[in-house]
Design an enzyme around this catalytic site. Structure first.
Site, PDB file in Angstrom:
ATOM      1  N   HIS A  64     -40.394  -6.425  21.413  1.00  0.00           N
ATOM      2  CA  HIS A  64     -41.149  -6.946  20.303  1.00  0.00           C
ATOM      3  C   HIS A  64     -41.600  -8.412  20.592  1.00  0.00           C
ATOM      4  O   HIS A  64     -40.641  -9.161  21.273  1.00  0.00           O
ATOM      5  CB  HIS A  64     -40.864  -6.749  18.916  1.00  0.00           C
ATOM      6  CG  HIS A  64     -39.604  -7.262  18.251  1.00  0.00           C
ATOM      7  ND1 HIS A  64     -39.430  -8.676  18.145  1.00  0.00           N
ATOM      8  CD2 HIS A  64     -38.092  -6.989  18.659  1.00  0.00           C
ATOM      9  CE1 HIS A  64     -38.243  -9.060  17.720  1.00  0.00           C
ATOM     10  NE2 HIS A  64     -37.266  -8.073  18.132  1.00  0.00           N
ATOM     11  N   GLU A 196     -42.258  -6.660  14.452  1.00  0.00           N
ATOM     12  CA  GLU A 196     -40.895  -5.979  14.352  1.00  0.00           C
ATOM     13  C   GLU A 196     -40.058  -6.469  13.209  1.00  0.00           C
ATOM     14  O   GLU A 196     -39.399  -5.928  12.420  1.00  0.00           O
ATOM     15  CB  GLU A 196     -40.089  -5.922  15.480  1.00  0.00           C
ATOM     16  CG  GLU A 196     -38.791  -4.960  15.759  1.00  0.00           C
ATOM     17  CD  GLU A 196     -37.683  -5.741  15.574  1.00  0.00           C
ATOM     18  OE1 GLU A 196     -36.538  -5.056  15.308  1.00  0.00           O
ATOM     19  OE2 GLU A 196     -37.628  -7.091  15.116  1.00  0.00           O
ATOM     20  N   GLU A 197     -39.941  -7.896  13.118  1.00  0.00           N
ATOM     21  CA  GLU A 197     -39.049  -8.584  12.332  1.00  0.00           C
ATOM     22  C   GLU A 197     -39.577  -8.460  10.705  1.00  0.00           C
ATOM     23  O   GLU A 197     -38.584  -8.699  10.128  1.00  0.00           O
ATOM     24  CB  GLU A 197     -38.975  -9.987  12.586  1.00  0.00           C
ATOM     25  CG  GLU A 197     -38.491 -10.461  14.043  1.00  0.00           C
ATOM     26  CD  GLU A 197     -37.138 -10.204  14.129  1.00  0.00           C
ATOM     27  OE1 GLU A 197     -36.416  -9.942  13.281  1.00  0.00           O
ATOM     28  OE2 GLU A 197     -36.654 -10.445  15.232  1.00  0.00           O
ATOM     29  N   ASP A 219     -33.928  -4.524  22.980  1.00  0.00           N
ATOM     30  CA  ASP A 219     -33.721  -5.491  21.927  1.00  0.00           C
ATOM     31  C   ASP A 219     -32.378  -6.198  22.142  1.00  0.00           C
ATOM     32  O   ASP A 219     -31.445  -5.508  22.680  1.00  0.00           O
ATOM     33  CB  ASP A 219     -34.182  -5.012  20.663  1.00  0.00           C
ATOM     34  CG  ASP A 219     -34.603  -6.133  19.610  1.00  0.00           C
ATOM     35  OD1 ASP A 219     -34.338  -7.429  19.644  1.00  0.00           O
ATOM     36  OD2 ASP A 219     -35.171  -5.663  18.638  1.00  0.00           O
ATOM     37  N   HIS A 305     -31.035 -14.759  15.047  1.00  0.00           N
ATOM     38  CA  HIS A 305     -31.864 -15.475  14.112  1.00  0.00           C
ATOM     39  C   HIS A 305     -31.367 -16.780  13.747  1.00  0.00           C
ATOM     40  O   HIS A 305     -31.187 -17.195  12.559  1.00  0.00           O
ATOM     41  CB  HIS A 305     -31.677 -14.378  12.979  1.00  0.00           C
ATOM     42  CG  HIS A 305     -32.418 -13.210  12.805  1.00  0.00           C
ATOM     43  ND1 HIS A 305     -33.069 -12.493  11.905  1.00  0.00           N
ATOM     44  CD2 HIS A 305     -33.039 -12.513  13.831  1.00  0.00           C
ATOM     45  CE1 HIS A 305     -33.697 -11.487  12.282  1.00  0.00           C
ATOM     46  NE2 HIS A 305     -33.545 -11.375  13.638  1.00  0.00           N
TER      47      HIS A 305
HETATM   48 CO    CO Z   1     -34.429  -9.945  14.992  1.00  0.00          CO
HETATM   49 ZN    ZN Z   2     -35.408  -7.975  17.582  1.00  0.00          ZN
END
Ligand code: CO
Ligand code: ZN
Length: 333
Positions: A64, A196-197, A219, A305
């Site tokens: 992503h 995606e998030e 990922d 994150h």
């Molecule tokens: Co993420």
């Molecule tokens: Zn990710």
């Protein structure tokens, strides 16, 4: 890792691209891979789809392009911006950080006076762009504008650290594998997905459009190797992680086995991953149409994150090698 690769990775990481605003990242990737593929197109949701033709099964590789960020919800009379999250944004992690808008404008994230830090919520926070009043602020930003967190890329010892490692590192690994593959019998769709998030949205539509035989997303995943971390058997530096499970996917046994066998054949270190939360694009891909056998090649990443997401350089290199070797095999799942 050689200089050219590090400079491509730096460009990918430092480019602005919160969910829904992936166009600048897409441009960087398009220019990088254009000459290596048989066909390349952007679908109507914004996913970049690059195809290497072959007579075998259709394999979808997903990474992503989007990153977490913030979206402006209001501007007060003094020129301070109020905001909401795009994806998983913690107020504690955001405090004192800088954010960047698509034109490069930056702002500082801070909070109202609070008696107790436990009261900290995004609603109690604001962004200061140095504006003198509402009118001044409005000349630079508007309601609905998005920003990403901003921290420059840095190498620390054996590790790379940056914002947006989730999932530009996956994009980087897919790009390098795409360049390095020699003679694959498979029909390979490299998909650089959007959104995606906020719920695996680009993967959902692109997988439906492509209708692949097998799906593999690339990922990041969490690690359990920091002081008093939540228990998890994945360590940074111990090799690419082959996903068994997360909250959105039970990896297909044949895809998992393909990944393990390939790692063993080429003496690539690997580890098995059980993640007790979260998900990746494969969570959407495997539920497409009549079902798509899917798995995930995960890159162990500390501080996910946050603007300081950290990965091991060795793990990145081994992930490129593993993905390349998997795709060079005739996949018969
Ligand atoms: Co993420
Ligand atoms: Zn990710």
């Amino acid at each position: 890792m050689d200089k050219d690769k590090v400079s491509l990775l730096t460009k990918l990481l430092e480019t602005y691209g919160p969910s829904g605003n992936e166009n600048l990242v897409r441009e960087v990737i398009f220019n990088e891979i254009n000459q290596y593929v048989d066909e390349i197109k952007t679908d109507r949701l914004g996913n970049l789809i690059a195809i290497k033709r072959g007579s075998g099964k259709k394999i979808m590789i997903a990474a992503h392009m989007d990153e977490i960020g913030v979206i402006i919800t209001g501007i007060d009379e003094n020129g301070y911006l109020r905001f909401a999250n795009i994806g998983g944004v913690s107020p504690y992690v955001s405090l004192g950080q800088r954010v960047m808008f698509c034109d490069g404008l930056q702002g500082v994230v801070h909070m109202e006076h609070l008696e107790d830090i436990k009261q900290l919520k995004l609603e109690k926070m604001y962004i200061d762009i140095g504006a003198i009043n509402r009118e001044d602020a409005l000349s630079k930003v508007n309601i609905g504008d998005s920003a990403c967190f901003y921290k420059p890329f840095v190498q620390m010892g054996e590790a790379f650290v940056s914002k947006a490692m989730d999932d530009r590192i996956g994009c980087f690994i897919a790009i390098e594998a795409l360049k390095q593959i020699k003679n694959s019998p498979n029909e390979i769709y490299f998909v650089f997905t959007v959104q995606e998030e906020i719920g695996l949205r680009g993967a959902k539509t692109s997988a439906f459009g492509i209708d692949p035989d097998v799906g593999i997303s690339v990922d990041i995943t969490d690690t359990g190797d920091t002081p008093k971390a939540k228990h998890m058997a994945v360590k940074m530096g111990s090799g690419p992680a082959i996903k068994i499970k997360d909250n959105y996917l039970l990896s297909h046994p044949a895809v998992k086995q393909l990944m393990i066998d390939t790692a063993k054949e080429h003496q690539i270190p690997y580890q098995l991953e059980v993640l007790e939360f979260g998900g990746t694009d494969s969570g959407a891909i495997h539920l497409t149409r009549g079902g798509v056998p899917s798995g995930v090649l995960s890159i162990p990443c500390r501080y996910a994150h946050t603007p300081c997401e950290m990965v091991s350089i060795k793990d990145v290199e081994n992930s490129i090698k593993l993905l390349t070797k998997i795709l060079e095999k005739e996949i018969l799942i």
